[in-house]
Motif scaffolding. Structure first.
Motif, short mmCIF file in Angstrom:
data_model
loop_
_atom_site.label_atom_id
_atom_site.label_comp_id
_atom_site.label_asym_id
_atom_site.label_seq_id
_atom_site.Cartn_x
_atom_site.Cartn_y
_atom_site.Cartn_z
N ALA A 245 48.81 -1.25 -8.19
CA ALA A 245 47.41 -0.44 -8.13
C ALA A 245 46.60 -1.09 -9.25
N LYS A 246 45.25 -0.51 -8.82
CA LYS A 246 44.05 -0.93 -9.67
C LYS A 246 44.15 -0.51 -11.17
N GLU A 247 43.26 -0.98 -11.87
CA GLU A 247 43.21 -0.77 -13.49
C GLU A 247 42.48 0.62 -13.37
N VAL A 248 42.73 1.36 -14.48
CA VAL A 248 42.43 2.55 -14.94
C VAL A 248 40.82 2.48 -15.03
N GLY A 249 40.12 3.15 -14.33
CA GLY A 249 38.59 2.83 -14.41
C GLY A 249 37.98 1.99 -13.45
N GLN A 250 38.91 1.18 -12.84
CA GLN A 250 38.24 0.00 -12.13
C GLN A 250 37.50 0.65 -10.77
N ALA A 251 36.46 0.05 -10.59
CA ALA A 251 35.55 0.25 -9.40
C ALA A 251 36.20 0.00 -8.07
N ALA A 252 36.00 0.78 -7.19
CA ALA A 252 36.45 0.37 -5.62
C ALA A 252 35.92 -1.00 -5.44
N ASP A 253 36.41 -1.44 -4.41
CA ASP A 253 36.16 -2.85 -3.83
C ASP A 253 35.90 -3.98 -4.94
N THR A 254 36.53 -4.01 -5.90
CA THR A 254 36.58 -5.03 -6.77
C THR A 254 37.89 -5.51 -7.05
N ILE A 255 38.01 -6.95 -7.79
CA ILE A 255 39.06 -7.61 -8.06
C ILE A 255 38.88 -8.01 -9.57
N VAL A 256 39.76 -7.77 -10.43
CA VAL A 256 39.70 -7.86 -11.75
C VAL A 256 40.91 -9.09 -12.26
N TYR A 257 40.65 -9.48 -13.49
CA TYR A 257 41.79 -10.62 -13.85
C TYR A 257 42.89 -9.95 -13.96
N GLU A 258 42.85 -8.67 -14.52
CA GLU A 258 44.32 -8.07 -14.47
C GLU A 258 44.96 -7.94 -13.41
N ASN A 259 44.27 -7.66 -12.34
CA ASN A 259 45.01 -7.47 -11.09
C ASN A 259 45.72 -8.68 -10.78
N THR A 260 45.40 -9.92 -10.94
CA THR A 260 46.02 -10.99 -10.49
C THR A 260 47.14 -11.33 -11.43
N LEU A 261 47.16 -10.99 -12.77
CA LEU A 261 48.24 -11.29 -13.70
C LEU A 261 49.26 -10.20 -13.26
N LYS A 262 49.00 -8.97 -12.91
CA LYS A 262 50.19 -8.19 -12.56
C LYS A 262 50.67 -8.29 -11.23
N VAL A 263 49.94 -8.87 -10.34
CA VAL A 263 50.44 -9.41 -9.24
C VAL A 263 51.68 -10.45 -9.46
N LEU A 264 51.23 -11.33 -10.36
CA LEU A 264 52.32 -12.28 -10.75
C LEU A 264 53.78 -11.83 -11.42
N ILE A 281 35.93 -13.49 -2.22
CA ILE A 281 35.23 -14.66 -3.05
C ILE A 281 34.23 -14.41 -4.01
N PRO A 282 33.28 -13.18 -3.60
CA PRO A 282 32.33 -12.90 -4.66
C PRO A 282 32.83 -12.32 -5.81
N GLN A 283 34.24 -11.66 -5.63
CA GLN A 283 34.69 -11.00 -6.64
C GLN A 283 35.63 -11.95 -7.64
N LEU A 284 36.02 -12.94 -6.91
CA LEU A 284 36.78 -14.08 -7.78
C LEU A 284 35.91 -14.98 -8.69
N GLY A 285 34.73 -14.94 -7.98
CA GLY A 285 33.73 -15.93 -8.62
C GLY A 285 33.38 -15.28 -9.90
N VAL A 286 33.18 -13.93 -10.28
CA VAL A 286 32.84 -13.38 -11.51
C VAL A 286 33.79 -12.66 -12.32
N MET A 287 35.07 -13.07 -11.96
CA MET A 287 36.08 -12.51 -12.91
C MET A 287 35.99 -13.07 -14.42
N ASN A 288 36.51 -12.11 -15.29
CA ASN A 288 36.14 -12.74 -16.89
C ASN A 288 37.22 -11.93 -17.40
#
Length: 402
Positions: A245-264, A281-288
């Motif tokens: 699931a996406k993070e609490v408060g995470q906007a739709a159609d986005t990918i954040v760094y925490e998503n990738t860690l939780k998948v792992l 790709i546009p979302q991966l490029g701005v992850m922080n």
């Protein structure tokens, strides 16, 4: 005199027994060392069926006329061999009837080459576990080892602490079966009569490229998105998929760094790779990563360790290969980023036809002056796991996490 008669009788009995045993042995041994009669030969047959290349074969089929009413000697010889295949009980070949209706079995070398090229083009197909199938249905066993929350493994086996002289509790490994049932997929390729008549050599790259591309797209899409109804079961529709699931408060159609860690954290094993749509790709490029009141970029390429856009965009994520596939869902849909171990995906492939079968028609596109070639493939696929794995402690895990 009596002794002489007994001796003669003994000789007669011995010769009769020897003769009978010889006949029995000859009957038993007549097939020893021989291979099953198939058009693919015993190692001495030409795997190309006597044809130079696939274009040569396709041209012969075209010139034989609709229903192959006027085959050349080469094509007739090959087709006679193809007709001699012993059809396995329950195999799809029993209901095809294509050869009898004027079809043509593609020689094994050309058939295998088409599937091999499609597999090489795909980042998925070559990593799956392929199971040869001689019949329509096959059941693959697995150990029901998907819940260790109570300390059990192998479906039911558990070590228990026991007191001295206390009775031990029996254990028994439990198995279940995963069924593969061959599905039929086919493709139509139209080739202009002018091309067939005047430039048969040009047919080779035309049909080869079309077949390879279509096979790659069809199979990759099935392994990922297949519904399991009349087609393979894709991982995104399987019961073993784990969706983060996406993070609490995470906007739709986005990918954040925490998503990738939780998948792992939900992945089972060590052999995974990433699969994604290019729309992410546009979302991966701005992850922080947020650090205090500020943040630090984690994915933008650069030189000397400094994040900037001068270098190539990264082709890996957390050390694993990142593959972009057009069959993956777009940004915002479930599965837009998938971590997968495709060795845990079963692919059942029919061996009786060595891959592809081809039929042709001069009438389907008669008004367009085109010849139609139809390619048929029998195959099925399904994740090996029936459900996610529940560890002794923690949340469920899987070899397919999105």
């Amino acid at each position: 005199n009596i002794k002489a008669q007994l001796d003669l009788r003994q000789v007669a009995i011995t010769d009769e027994v020897k003769g009978t045993m010889k006949e029995v042995l000859e009957e038993c041994l007549k097939d020893v060392g021989k291979t099953r009669k198939t058009p693919f030969g015993d190692g001495t047959e030409d795997p190309r069926g006597g044809f130079i290349n696939f274009a040569d074969f396709a041209t012969e089929v075209y010139r034989a006329g609709d229903g192959m009413t006027n085959p050349s000697p080469r094509l007739k010889t090959w087709n006679d061999k193809a007709m001699s295949i012993e059809k396995a009980a329950g195999s799809p070949a029993q209901s095809v009837g294509s050869l009898q209706a004027g079809g043509a079995l593609i020689p094994p070398e050309f058939s295998r080459t088409a599937l091999t090229r499609a597999s090489e083009r795909s980042t998925i197909m070559g990593k799956t576990m392929t199971i040869p199938m001689a019949s329509n249905v096959i059941e693959i066993p697995y150990i029901t080892d998907f819940d260790s929350s109570e300390g059990k493994v192998a479906g039911n086996v558990k070590f228990r602490w026991v007191s001295e002289n206390a009775a031990a509790t029996g254990n028994q490994v439990q198995f279940a079966l995963r069924e593969l049932r061959l599905r039929e997929a086919n493709a139509l390729i139209y080739v202009g009569n002018r091309l067939m008549d005047f430039s048969p050599v040009s047919v080779e790259p035309f049909i080869t490229k079309a077949t390879d591309s279509a096979l790659d797209l069809c199979l990759s899409d099935a392994w990922v998105n297949g519904t399991g109804v009349g087609q393979p079961l894709g991982v995104l529709n399987s019961d073993c998929l784990v969706s983060v699931a996406k993070e609490v408060g995470q906007a739709a159609d986005t990918i954040v760094y925490e998503n990738t860690l939780k998948v792992l954290s939900r992945f089972y094993g060590k052999n995974g790779d990433w699969y994604a749509s290019r729309t992410i790709i546009p979302q991966l490029g701005v992850m922080n990563v947020t650090v205090g009141a500020g943040g630090s970029a984690v994915f933008i390429a650069g030189s000397g360790g400094a994040p900037n856009a001068s270098g190539p965009f990264p082709s890996s994520l957390h050390g694993a290969q990142l593959n972009y596939e057009q069959v993956m869902p777009v940004l915002g849909d479930v599965g837009d980023l998938l971590f997968a171990d495709w060795s845990q995906y079963l692919v059942g492939q029919f061996t009786g036809m060595s891959g592809l079968q081809m039929t042709d028609s001069a009438h389907l596109k008669f008004d367009y002056r085109q010849h139609a070639f139809q390619f048929t493939l029998y195959i099925d696929g399904s994740p090996w796991w029936p459900s996610p794995f529940t560890p002794r402690k923690g949340t469920t895990q899987s070899t397919f996490v999105c």
